[in-house]
Design a protein around this motif. Structure first.
Motif, PDB file in Angstrom:
ATOM      1  N   ASN A 386      28.085  14.588  -6.232  1.00 40.25           N
ATOM      2  CA  ASN A 386      28.883  15.353  -5.269  1.00 40.25           C
ATOM      3  C   ASN A 386      29.644  14.463  -4.296  1.00 40.25           C
ATOM      4  OD1 ASN A 386      28.628  17.986  -6.143  1.00 40.25           O
ATOM      5  ND2 ASN A 386      26.777  18.396  -4.946  1.00 40.25           N
ATOM      6  N   PHE A 387      29.269  13.188  -4.186  1.00 46.76           N
ATOM      7  CA  PHE A 387      30.084  12.284  -3.369  1.00 46.76           C
ATOM      8  C   PHE A 387      31.522  12.268  -3.892  1.00 46.76           C
ATOM      9  CE2 PHE A 387      26.869   9.061  -1.393  1.00 46.76           C
ATOM     10  CZ  PHE A 387      26.225  10.105  -0.766  1.00 46.76           C
ATOM     11  N   LEU A 388      31.666  12.164  -5.212  1.00 49.91           N
ATOM     12  CA  LEU A 388      33.018  12.109  -5.764  1.00 49.91           C
ATOM     13  C   LEU A 388      33.661  13.489  -5.817  1.00 49.91           C
ATOM     14  CD1 LEU A 388      32.906   9.448  -8.618  1.00 49.91           C
ATOM     15  CD2 LEU A 388      33.396   9.170  -6.195  1.00 49.91           C
ATOM     16  N   ARG A 389      32.863  14.518  -5.947  1.00 44.92           N
ATOM     17  CA  ARG A 389      33.436  15.866  -5.915  1.00 44.92           C
ATOM     18  C   ARG A 389      34.152  16.105  -4.584  1.00 44.92           C
ATOM     19  NH1 ARG A 389      32.377  21.025  -8.304  1.00 44.92           N
ATOM     20  NH2 ARG A 389      32.719  22.747  -6.842  1.00 44.92           N
ATOM     21  N   TYR A 390      33.537  15.653  -3.483  1.00 40.66           N
ATOM     22  CA  TYR A 390      34.090  15.925  -2.161  1.00 40.66           C
ATOM     23  C   TYR A 390      34.841  14.749  -1.549  1.00 40.66           C
ATOM     24  CZ  TYR A 390      31.268  20.109  -2.519  1.00 40.66           C
ATOM     25  OH  TYR A 390      30.747  21.303  -2.952  1.00 40.66           O
ATOM     26  N   PHE A 391      34.461  13.527  -1.861  1.00 40.88           N
ATOM     27  CA  PHE A 391      35.074  12.349  -1.241  1.00 40.88           C
ATOM     28  C   PHE A 391      35.809  11.467  -2.254  1.00 40.88           C
ATOM     29  CE2 PHE A 391      30.781  12.558   1.109  1.00 40.88           C
ATOM     30  CZ  PHE A 391      31.221  13.573   1.943  1.00 40.88           C
ATOM     31  N   GLY A 392      35.892  11.942  -3.489  1.00 39.61           N
ATOM     32  CA  GLY A 392      36.399  11.093  -4.558  1.00 39.61           C
ATOM     33  C   GLY A 392      37.815  10.596  -4.359  1.00 39.61           C
ATOM     34  N   ASP A 393      38.693  11.422  -3.817  1.00 41.65           N
ATOM     35  CA  ASP A 393      40.075  10.991  -3.608  1.00 41.65           C
ATOM     36  C   ASP A 393      40.117   9.789  -2.677  1.00 41.65           C
ATOM     37  OD1 ASP A 393      40.537  13.243  -5.099  1.00 41.65           O
ATOM     38  OD2 ASP A 393      41.696  14.303  -3.569  1.00 41.65           O
ATOM     39  N   GLY A 422      20.273  12.334 -11.308  1.00 43.25           N
ATOM     40  CA  GLY A 422      21.142  13.008 -10.343  1.00 43.25           C
ATOM     41  C   GLY A 422      20.412  13.303  -9.052  1.00 43.25           C
ATOM     42  N   SER A 423      21.128  13.193  -7.935  1.00 42.83           N
ATOM     43  CA  SER A 423      20.549  13.493  -6.620  1.00 42.83           C
ATOM     44  C   SER A 423      21.673  13.878  -5.669  1.00 42.83           C
ATOM     45  CB  SER A 423      19.773  12.288  -6.081  1.00 42.83           C
ATOM     46  OG  SER A 423      20.646  11.232  -5.736  1.00 42.83           O
ATOM     47  N   SER A 424      21.326  14.157  -4.415  1.00 38.91           N
ATOM     48  CA  SER A 424      22.343  14.656  -3.477  1.00 38.91           C
ATOM     49  C   SER A 424      22.602  13.769  -2.273  1.00 38.91           C
ATOM     50  CB  SER A 424      21.932  16.043  -2.966  1.00 38.91           C
ATOM     51  OG  SER A 424      20.801  15.956  -2.115  1.00 38.91           O
ATOM     52  N   PRO A 427      21.767  15.355   3.942  1.00 38.76           N
ATOM     53  CA  PRO A 427      22.911  16.213   4.201  1.00 38.76           C
ATOM     54  C   PRO A 427      24.251  15.476   4.221  1.00 38.76           C
ATOM     55  CG  PRO A 427      22.035  15.535   6.297  1.00 38.76           C
ATOM     56  CD  PRO A 427      21.212  14.824   5.231  1.00 38.76           C
ATOM     57  N   VAL A 428      24.314  14.284   3.622  1.00 36.75           N
ATOM     58  CA  VAL A 428      25.586  13.556   3.641  1.00 36.75           C
ATOM     59  C   VAL A 428      26.684  14.416   3.030  1.00 36.75           C
ATOM     60  CG1 VAL A 428      26.797  11.502   2.829  1.00 36.75           C
ATOM     61  CG2 VAL A 428      24.431  11.325   3.607  1.00 36.75           C
ATOM     62  N   THR A 429      26.331  15.151   1.981  1.00 32.85           N
ATOM     63  CA  THR A 429      27.270  16.112   1.412  1.00 32.85           C
ATOM     64  C   THR A 429      26.480  17.259   0.806  1.00 32.85           C
ATOM     65  OG1 THR A 429      29.248  16.328   0.018  1.00 32.85           O
ATOM     66  CG2 THR A 429      27.432  15.034  -0.871  1.00 32.85           C
ATOM     67  N   ASP A 430      27.176  18.168   0.177  1.00 32.22           N
ATOM     68  CA  ASP A 430      26.622  19.350  -0.452  1.00 32.22           C
ATOM     69  C   ASP A 430      25.444  18.982  -1.356  1.00 32.22           C
ATOM     70  OD1 ASP A 430      26.247  21.765  -1.759  1.00 32.22           O
ATOM     71  OD2 ASP A 430      28.034  21.571  -3.003  1.00 32.22           O
ATOM     72  N   GLY A 431      24.344  19.721  -1.240  1.00 36.02           N
ATOM     73  CA  GLY A 431      23.159  19.400  -2.020  1.00 36.02           C
ATOM     74  C   GLY A 431      23.013  20.171  -3.318  1.00 36.02           C
ATOM     75  N   SER A 432      23.970  21.022  -3.672  1.00 26.13           N
ATOM     76  CA  SER A 432      23.828  21.889  -4.838  1.00 26.13           C
ATOM     77  C   SER A 432      23.766  21.104  -6.151  1.00 26.13           C
ATOM     78  CB  SER A 432      25.003  22.872  -4.922  1.00 26.13           C
ATOM     79  OG  SER A 432      25.081  23.459  -6.204  1.00 26.13           O
ATOM     80  N   PRO A 433      22.660  21.184  -6.897  1.00 27.15           N
ATOM     81  CA  PRO A 433      22.620  20.535  -8.204  1.00 27.15           C
ATOM     82  C   PRO A 433      23.644  21.095  -9.184  1.00 27.15           C
ATOM     83  CG  PRO A 433      20.398  21.013  -7.451  1.00 27.15           C
ATOM     84  CD  PRO A 433      21.337  21.729  -6.521  1.00 27.15           C
ATOM     85  N   LEU A 434      23.889  22.393  -9.144  1.00 32.56           N
ATOM     86  CA  LEU A 434      24.828  22.980 -10.096  1.00 32.56           C
ATOM     87  C   LEU A 434      26.245  22.460  -9.895  1.00 32.56           C
ATOM     88  CD1 LEU A 434      23.440  26.615 -10.192  1.00 32.56           C
ATOM     89  CD2 LEU A 434      23.532  25.019 -12.121  1.00 32.56           C
ATOM     90  N   ARG A 435      26.661  22.294  -8.653  1.00 35.21           N
ATOM     91  CA  ARG A 435      28.001  21.750  -8.424  1.00 35.21           C
ATOM     92  C   ARG A 435      28.058  20.273  -8.829  1.00 35.21           C
ATOM     93  NH1 ARG A 435      27.942  25.875  -4.531  1.00 35.21           N
ATOM     94  NH2 ARG A 435      26.885  24.707  -2.882  1.00 35.21           N
ATOM     95  N   ALA A 436      26.954  19.555  -8.624  1.00 33.39           N
ATOM     96  CA  ALA A 436      26.905  18.159  -9.055  1.00 33.39           C
ATOM     97  C   ALA A 436      26.936  18.059 -10.576  1.00 33.39           C
ATOM     98  CB  ALA A 436      25.641  17.499  -8.507  1.00 33.39           C
ATOM     99  N   ILE A 437      26.220  18.947 -11.254  1.00 31.07           N
ATOM    100  CA  ILE A 437      26.221  18.973 -12.718  1.00 31.07           C
ATOM    101  C   ILE A 437      27.632  19.228 -13.237  1.00 31.07           C
ATOM    102  CG2 ILE A 437      25.470  20.381 -14.677  1.00 31.07           C
ATOM    103  CD1 ILE A 437      22.730  20.606 -13.115  1.00 31.07           C
ATOM    104  N   GLN A 438      28.340  20.141 -12.612  1.00 31.08           N
ATOM    105  CA  GLN A 438      29.728  20.398 -13.008  1.00 31.08           C
ATOM    106  C   GLN A 438      30.563  19.140 -12.889  1.00 31.08           C
ATOM    107  OE1 GLN A 438      31.670  23.884 -11.315  1.00 31.08           O
ATOM    108  NE2 GLN A 438      33.613  22.773 -11.170  1.00 31.08           N
ATOM    109  N   PHE A 439      30.413  18.405 -11.765  1.00 31.82           N
ATOM    110  CA  PHE A 439      31.203  17.185 -11.605  1.00 31.82           C
ATOM    111  C   PHE A 439      30.843  16.147 -12.661  1.00 31.82           C
ATOM    112  CE2 PHE A 439      31.983  12.888 -10.384  1.00 31.82           C
ATOM    113  CZ  PHE A 439      33.321  12.941 -10.042  1.00 31.82           C
ATOM    114  N   MET A 440      29.572  16.016 -12.995  1.00 28.66           N
ATOM    115  CA  MET A 440      29.161  15.015 -13.966  1.00 28.66           C
ATOM    116  C   MET A 440      29.828  15.239 -15.323  1.00 28.66           C
ATOM    117  SD  MET A 440      25.081  14.660 -13.073  1.00 28.66           S
ATOM    118  CE  MET A 440      24.751  12.994 -13.647  1.00 28.66           C
TER     119      MET A 440
END
Length: 526
Positions: A386-393, A422-424, A427-440
């Protein structure tokens, strides 16, 4: 007789010997059978899951529960893009807080990137009305303070107009009284409930008791209090910060130069609360531009920073290994990863421990030449998609065209035989595993930018990263990670099947309910 039989569901077990099931039996908190082995057995309770998809409870091996819980109750400037907005919120927090001059006022959500620059202590002074203002950077690797705080620090404490990074931030945190165990237990419980609502049934707290992220010198006791008080509804493993180790006079045959008091180390505890890895910080973070790189950040004239002299960091890693700990080494930049890999290799030469299961936390920028070393040393990469999902740009921009594809890798780790976990870092960013799985799987940031497309992995591989691989990384594989008879009955009930929906919808799948020890946790949303 079964305690519970869960029926009419699609159980994705993550167990290759029985990959899909329709019925699951529970007795005294453990899975005792699947399908025909339990369908005809009597049960105290039969729960019809109405066709839902069920997975093993997600495992998040890198979170900060106390910080998450406190942040949820702290005034925040998250989302602010103007300096005057920020200052108005700070002043409101100061004036509405019924405290005497000189009291501390905490503000969450600070990130200079949204503002275009750092605040200054002088700006905070105008709205602090004699209070000590402490604004935690969202990365956890820095803070913004006013002059009332700076005046209490040694004159040689490095800062940028009130922005304190890494060790300097630790010095500012040390000025504050520790939180009470009761306050900590309440915050931990609040964060734990958030984890459960997102399908996480087990997690590893990433560093208690230390200068950077610790909240009390008796922080472990707060987790025990939370458990005793019914505030800890999920399984927690506690990483201990390496700065809690001290020289000990153990027998020379033990070969232990530094240890936690009484020789406590990885593995102590039970199924609900246990001591995990020793947490060692080698560098900072990309958000704060303190991750240690081997060449400068794009557009900047520096390469980040290590937390200490490389030899001192190496000694801490070696000493932790010799004392019998599993190690969780924070290394985001590739220069920090070099320090970690060198030290871990030295440690294994001194005392081979083939099943040490050492981990590198984050592994944010790993060069191609470093991948074979990970594999050879048997190190897991514990990443935060989720780091790259939210901060990737932003991360891609500061790494530049050549390095951006190396960010938070997926496929390259797996192709080299490196366990991908996988981990989150909640609270540095969103903790949702499902959203992280989507990004992966899709490697797409919120803006739609694809970052390192060759690092995408399959859905099954991404699900494994949050179940089986997480269990192995935390030494829980004998009891968690798959819906296998004999293991603990921790599971998550989903509103749809992440293997079947369109990839872009995985992150939006509803978490209907979670079960721990075969009992629903009260987080049902449907």
């Amino acid at each position: 007789m079964l305690c519970t039989r869960l029926t009419n569901a699609r159980f994705l077990t993550m167990d290759p010997d029985h990959p899909v099931a329709h019925d699951l039996g529970v007795w005294r908190g453990r899975i005792v059978g699947l399908d025909d082995a339990v369908t005809s057995l009597p049960a105290c309770e039969v729960i019809d899951l109405q066709g839902a998809t069920v997975l093993p409870g997600f495992i998040d091996p890198h979170v900060h529960l106390a910080w998450t819980g406190f942040k949820q109750k702290t005034p925040s400037i998250a989302g602010c893009t103007r300096i005057d907005e920020v200052l108005a919120i700070v002043e409101e927090a100061v004036t509405t807080r019924k405290s005497s001059p000189g009291a501390w006022v905490s503000i969450a959500g600070y990130d200079q990137r949204a503002l275009g620059r750092h605040l200054t202590a002088a700006e905070l002074d105008k709205v602090s009305h004699g209070r000590k203002v402490f604004m935690m950077h969202d990365s956890g690797h820095g803070c913004m303070v006013n002059s009332a705080v700076l005046d209490l620090l040694p004159a040689d404490t490095p800062h940028e107009n009130g922005f304190l990074a890494e060790g300097a931030m630790g010095a500012a945190r040390a000025l504050r009284l520790p939180y009470s165990q009761a306050e900590l237990a309440e915050a931990i419980g609040r964060a734990a409930r958030t984890c459960l609502a997102e399908g996480v049934t087990a997690c590893a707290e990433a560093g208690i008791g230390g200068a950077l992220f610790g909240h009390s010198p008796v922080e472990l006791g707060a987790y025990q209090l939370a458990g005793d008080s019914g505030l800890l509804p999920l399984r927690v493993q506690l990483m201990v910060s390496a700065d809690r180790l001290r020289p000990v006079g153990a027998h020379e045959a033990d070969g232990i130069p530094r240890a936690l008091d009484l020789g406590l180390r990885t593995g102590f505890g039970d199924d609900r609360l246990s001591v995990g890895a020793l947490k060692i910080y080698t560098d900072g973070g990309m958000m704060a531009r303190t991750a240690a790189l081997s060449s400068p950040y794009e557009g900047l004239d520096h390469m980040g920073e290590l937390q200490d002299d490389p030899e001192a960091l190496a000694d801490a890693i070696v000493d932790g290994h010799l004392a019998g700990w599993q190690l969780a080494v924070h290394a985001i930049g590739d220069r920090a990863a070099d320090v970690a890999l060198d030290a871990l290799e030295r440690a294994q030469r001194l005392r081979p421990r083939p099943d040490a299961r050492h981990r590198i936390e984050h592994a944010g920028l790993i060069r191609p030449d470093q991948l074979p070393r990970f594999a050879r040393l048997g190190i897991s990469a514990v990443v935060q998609p989720n780091f790259l999902r939210y901060f990737g740009d932003d991360y891609a921009a500061i790494m530049g065209e050549e390095r951006a594809p190396w960010l938070y890798r997926g496929r390259a780790f797996l192709d080299h035989g490196i366990p991908l976990v996988g981990s989150s870092d909640r609270p540095v960013t969103d903790g949702s595993p499902l959203r992280a799985i989507q990004f992966m799987v899709e490697r797409t940031s919120e803006s739609g930018q694809v970052i390192g497309p060759d690092e995408g992995i399959t859905r099954d591989e991404a699900l494994r990263a949050y179940t089986v691989a997480g269990a192995v990384a935390c030494r829980w594989e004998d009891r968690l990670g798959s819906l296998t008879p004999g293991k603990l009955a921790d599971l998550v009930v989903l509103g749809d099947d992440p293997r079947r929906v369109d990839t872009s919808r995985i992150g939006d799948i509803e978490v209907v309910a979670t079960y721990v020890d075969g009992r629903e946790t009260g987080t049902r949303t449907g």
